[in-house]
Design an enzyme around this catalytic site. Structure first.
Site, PDB file in Angstrom:
ATOM      1  N   ASN A 133     -51.146  22.544   8.738  1.00 55.95           N
ATOM      2  CA  ASN A 133     -51.749  23.593   8.164  1.00 55.95           C
ATOM      3  C   ASN A 133     -52.524  24.255   9.373  1.00 55.95           C
ATOM      4  O   ASN A 133     -53.572  24.046   9.800  1.00 55.95           O
ATOM      5  CB  ASN A 133     -52.677  23.024   6.971  1.00 55.95           C
ATOM      6  CG  ASN A 133     -52.047  22.707   6.063  1.00 55.95           C
ATOM      7  OD1 ASN A 133     -50.992  22.710   5.869  1.00 55.95           O
ATOM      8  ND2 ASN A 133     -52.741  22.288   4.954  1.00 55.95           N
TER       9      ASN A 133
ATOM     10  N   HIS B 269     -53.968  16.902  -3.118  1.00 51.80           N
ATOM     11  CA  HIS B 269     -54.320  18.050  -2.497  1.00 51.80           C
ATOM     12  C   HIS B 269     -55.708  18.485  -2.964  1.00 51.80           C
ATOM     13  O   HIS B 269     -55.875  19.258  -3.991  1.00 51.80           O
ATOM     14  CB  HIS B 269     -53.456  19.122  -2.820  1.00 51.80           C
ATOM     15  CG  HIS B 269     -53.547  20.457  -1.879  1.00 51.80           C
ATOM     16  ND1 HIS B 269     -52.771  20.902  -1.245  1.00 51.80           N
ATOM     17  CD2 HIS B 269     -54.742  21.256  -1.879  1.00 51.80           C
ATOM     18  CE1 HIS B 269     -53.128  21.990  -0.858  1.00 51.80           C
ATOM     19  NE2 HIS B 269     -54.298  22.064  -0.860  1.00 51.80           N
TER      20      HIS B 269
ATOM     21  N   ARG C 182     -61.696  13.222 -21.004  1.00 53.94           N
ATOM     22  CA  ARG C 182     -60.461  12.592 -21.758  1.00 53.94           C
ATOM     23  C   ARG C 182     -59.537  11.733 -20.613  1.00 53.94           C
ATOM     24  O   ARG C 182     -59.079  12.480 -19.767  1.00 53.94           O
ATOM     25  CB  ARG C 182     -59.307  13.783 -22.344  1.00 53.94           C
ATOM     26  CG  ARG C 182     -60.030  14.572 -23.450  1.00 53.94           C
ATOM     27  CD  ARG C 182     -58.894  14.824 -24.265  1.00 53.94           C
ATOM     28  NE  ARG C 182     -58.932  16.158 -24.950  1.00 53.94           N
ATOM     29  CZ  ARG C 182     -58.210  16.962 -25.039  1.00 53.94           C
ATOM     30  NH1 ARG C 182     -57.083  16.839 -24.264  1.00 53.94           N
ATOM     31  NH2 ARG C 182     -58.313  18.248 -25.496  1.00 53.94           N
TER      32      ARG C 182
ATOM     33  N   TYR D  35     -53.940  28.226  10.542  1.00 53.42           N
ATOM     34  CA  TYR D  35     -54.378  29.444  10.180  1.00 53.42           C
ATOM     35  C   TYR D  35     -55.058  30.200  11.218  1.00 53.42           C
ATOM     36  O   TYR D  35     -54.754  31.496  11.508  1.00 53.42           O
ATOM     37  CB  TYR D  35     -55.462  29.739   9.113  1.00 53.42           C
ATOM     38  CG  TYR D  35     -54.859  29.360   7.791  1.00 53.42           C
ATOM     39  CD1 TYR D  35     -54.816  27.764   7.417  1.00 53.42           C
ATOM     40  CD2 TYR D  35     -54.346  29.949   6.849  1.00 53.42           C
ATOM     41  CE1 TYR D  35     -54.311  27.385   6.276  1.00 53.42           C
ATOM     42  CE2 TYR D  35     -53.928  29.792   5.457  1.00 53.42           C
ATOM     43  CZ  TYR D  35     -53.876  28.060   5.297  1.00 53.42           C
ATOM     44  OH  TYR D  35     -53.519  28.024   3.972  1.00 53.42           O
TER      45      TYR D  35
ATOM     46  N   GLU E  45     -54.748  17.593   4.284  1.00 57.32           N
ATOM     47  CA  GLU E  45     -56.050  17.716   5.089  1.00 57.32           C
ATOM     48  C   GLU E  45     -57.135  16.663   4.705  1.00 57.32           C
ATOM     49  O   GLU E  45     -58.191  17.138   4.446  1.00 57.32           O
ATOM     50  CB  GLU E  45     -56.493  19.244   4.542  1.00 57.32           C
ATOM     51  CG  GLU E  45     -55.468  20.316   5.098  1.00 57.32           C
ATOM     52  CD  GLU E  45     -56.001  21.570   4.640  1.00 57.32           C
ATOM     53  OE1 GLU E  45     -56.932  21.646   3.866  1.00 57.32           O
ATOM     54  OE2 GLU E  45     -55.573  22.587   5.545  1.00 57.32           O
TER      55      GLU E  45
ATOM     56  N   GLU F 195     -48.775  24.913   5.817  1.00 57.27           N
ATOM     57  CA  GLU F 195     -49.507  26.272   5.520  1.00 57.27           C
ATOM     58  C   GLU F 195     -49.500  27.089   6.475  1.00 57.27           C
ATOM     59  O   GLU F 195     -50.166  26.713   7.664  1.00 57.27           O
ATOM     60  CB  GLU F 195     -50.879  25.924   4.885  1.00 57.27           C
ATOM     61  CG  GLU F 195     -50.911  25.272   3.619  1.00 57.27           C
ATOM     62  CD  GLU F 195     -52.064  24.744   2.971  1.00 57.27           C
ATOM     63  OE1 GLU F 195     -53.219  25.539   3.511  1.00 57.27           O
ATOM     64  OE2 GLU F 195     -52.340  23.990   2.276  1.00 57.27           O
TER      65      GLU F 195
HETATM   66  C1  BGC Z   1     -56.041  24.391   1.794  1.00 55.46           C
HETATM   67  C2  BGC Z   1     -55.758  25.369   0.902  1.00 55.46           C
HETATM   68  C3  BGC Z   1     -56.412  26.388   0.841  1.00 55.46           C
HETATM   69  C4  BGC Z   1     -56.028  27.295   2.215  1.00 55.46           C
HETATM   70  C5  BGC Z   1     -56.838  28.598   2.448  1.00 55.46           C
HETATM   71  C6  BGC Z   1     -56.116  25.011   3.140  1.00 55.46           C
HETATM   72  O1  BGC Z   1     -57.192  24.435   3.993  1.00 55.46           O
HETATM   73  O2  BGC Z   1     -55.292  23.199   2.011  1.00 55.46           O
HETATM   74  O3  BGC Z   1     -55.910  24.715  -0.323  1.00 55.46           O
HETATM   75  O4  BGC Z   1     -56.169  27.329  -0.261  1.00 55.46           O
HETATM   76  O5  BGC Z   1     -56.413  26.400   3.161  1.00 55.46           O
HETATM   77  O6  BGC Z   1     -58.197  28.719   2.342  1.00 55.46           O
END
Ligand code: BGC
Length: 483
Positions: free
Chosen positions: A292, A106, A74, A294, A152, A366
């Protein structure tokens, strides 16, 4: 005279204790007032990962709807229900005193672009993205002042076009086994189109909206920190190269007008060129860098030795990355294979950006912790490991800020357990637990901690104001004595 020198020494020591720029707050004591006034805190989400409702209100299908094997179709133009949906979100956030920080793209995009012309592989996508951005600026820009164009692009190019594990799942050997694609070339083209699209959108905002709306436009890059696998010169160079091929790949063009010299050196003519006209609008097109971050990984050189998994290819910067050295992980393991707990990496990546980009404003858009796999409900809710993770990363972030880094905000990933792309529903990173069948949400312990951390501001502010008052007094005293 003696007394004066002695007093000055004591005062100097006091100043050191009060203002020491290099000290690291103990993670247990990290508090909101360790961050500058005006610093914003939040919790991040993305549309596709939490909204659901893929067929409601005339929404067209996206690449992820197809990738998740949902049939139908759609398609439409500007959808008033979509505008209303986001107007409601924005208004409700503002009513609660929460400032919206919006990312335009995103990972998910209309499948129609994929079918018609190959989406980001084609420069036509730049125009569609500009068209979409203009609609968002027109409809939401009166209330949204913080815009990120693309989340990203570097990770998207890698997952979708090198490894082929995100749609459109294109790749080639040895990176993966896909029906179509070229892992050495396509990610470079995709990134090029995304950077040009960012530049055009940033220019659009500056030319047509900024003076009236007064917002800022940045981009978000996925950033691991890299440590050399061994103490050799080659591995040290590999760690620096890994940063260039992953982080600077997305930032150098928008800040300096070209890809990093490290990439030009290894890629030669396959790395696209920016025309003079393009350089004019991409160069200087960032108001801030979205970070971002981690985890950290080890980097090993592949120019002089064999590496598995495509590490010996130019697109990987002839670098192999791994989370282990001699079987020992670089930090505690989490629920995701390449996410290790390495809090000091936060300070290092911020300092890398600060030094390479002349301390351009940054937001940590993030930072989050995937719970270990197969936890029972009680452990999932009592997520003290997530709390320790955030405290430790925040302590290193506060240290980088005290050392002068211009970081203006921090967002926990993520507000609630979400759809984790190629991991589906098997990962939980949220401050809220989501029951996958009933969709009930239960706050985890980390939600309570974050709430407490944020609401203790007033008490702590009082203390830090007192500290500032005392240190100003001391400084005045020093000035008077020495004049
Ligand atoms: C992304 C998120 C993802 C997170 C954890 C990031 O690279 O932007 O969408 O959920 O990592 O995996």
């Amino acid at each position: 005279m003696q007394v004066k020198v002695y007093c000055r020494f004591i005062l100097f020591l006091c100043m050191l204790v009060l203002c020491s720029p290099h000290s690291l707050a103990h993670p247990e004591e990290i508090k909101r007032s360790d961050f500058p006034s005006g610093f914003i805190f939040g919790a991040a989400t993305s549309a596709y990962q939490i909204e659901g409702a893929y067929l409601e209100d005339g929404k067209s299908l996206t690449n992820w709807d197809f990738f998740c094997q949902i049939n139908g179709g759609r398609f439409g133009k500007v959808n008033p229900s979509g505008i209303m949906f986001y107007n409601n979100i924005i208004d409700n956030l503002l009513a609660k005193g929460i400032e919206p920080f919006v990312t335009l793209h995103h990972h998910d995009l209309p499948q129609e672009f994929e079918d018609r012309y190959g989406a980001w592989l084609n420069p036509l996508m730049q125009e569609d993205f500009v068209y979409f951005a203009e609609i968002c600026f027109k409809n939401f820009g009166d209330r949204v002042k913080l815009w990120s164009t693309i989340n990203e692009p570097n990770l998207f190019a890698e997952m979708a076009y090198i490894k082929g594990v995100y749609p459109p799942a294109r790749c080639s050997e040895p990176f993966g086994n896909c029906s179509f694609g070229n892992s050495d070339l396509e990610p470079l083209i995709v990134m090029h189109n995304m950077l040009l699209a960012h530049g055009k959108v940033a220019k659009l905002y500056k030319d047509r909206f900024k003076s009236e709306q007064g917002g800022v436009v940045g981009i978000v890059i996925s950033m691991f920190m890299y440590e050399p696998l061994t103490d050799t010169k080659l591995d040290k160079e590999a760690a620096i190269r890994a940063l260039a091929f992953n982080v600077a790949w997305g930032l150098d063009p928008l800040i300096f007008g070209d890809y990093p010299p490290e990439m030009r050196q290894y890629h030669g003519s396959e790395l696209p060129q920016f025309s003079l006209e393009e350089i004019k609008y991409i160069n200087g097109s960032l108001d801030f860098i979205g970070v971002n971050h981690y985890s950290s990984l080890y980097a090993k050189d592949c120019t002089q030795s064999y590496c598995p998994l495509g590490g010996d290819h130019a697109v990987k910067g002839f670098t192999y990355t791994t989370g282990e050295r001699d079987g020992v992980p670089i930090g505690n393991r989490t629920g995701m294979e390449r996410f290790f707990v390495v809090p000091e990496g936060m300070e290092k990546i911020i300092n890398y950006l600060k030094n390479r980009y002349n301390n351009m404003p940054m937001y940590v858009t993030e930072n989050g912790y995937p719970s270990p796999q197969h936890q029972n409900l009680e452990d999932t809710l009592q997520d003290s490991d997530r709390i320790e993770f955030h405290k430790a990363y925040l302590a290193y972030l506060a240290k980088a800020i005290r050392d002068g880094a211009d970081v203006r905000g921090y967002f926990v990933w993520t507000l609630m357990d979400d759809f984790e792309w190629d991991h589906g529903y098997n990962q939980r990173l949220g401050l809220y637990y989501v029951n996958r069948s009933t969709l009930d949400r239960i706050p985890k312990l980390s939600r309570d901690w974050y709430k407490h951390f944020l609401s203790y501001d007033s008490v702590d502010n009082e203390r830090s104001n007192r500290e500032k008052f005392i240190s100003n007094k001391i400084q005045n005293y020093i000035n008077i004595r020495s004049s």
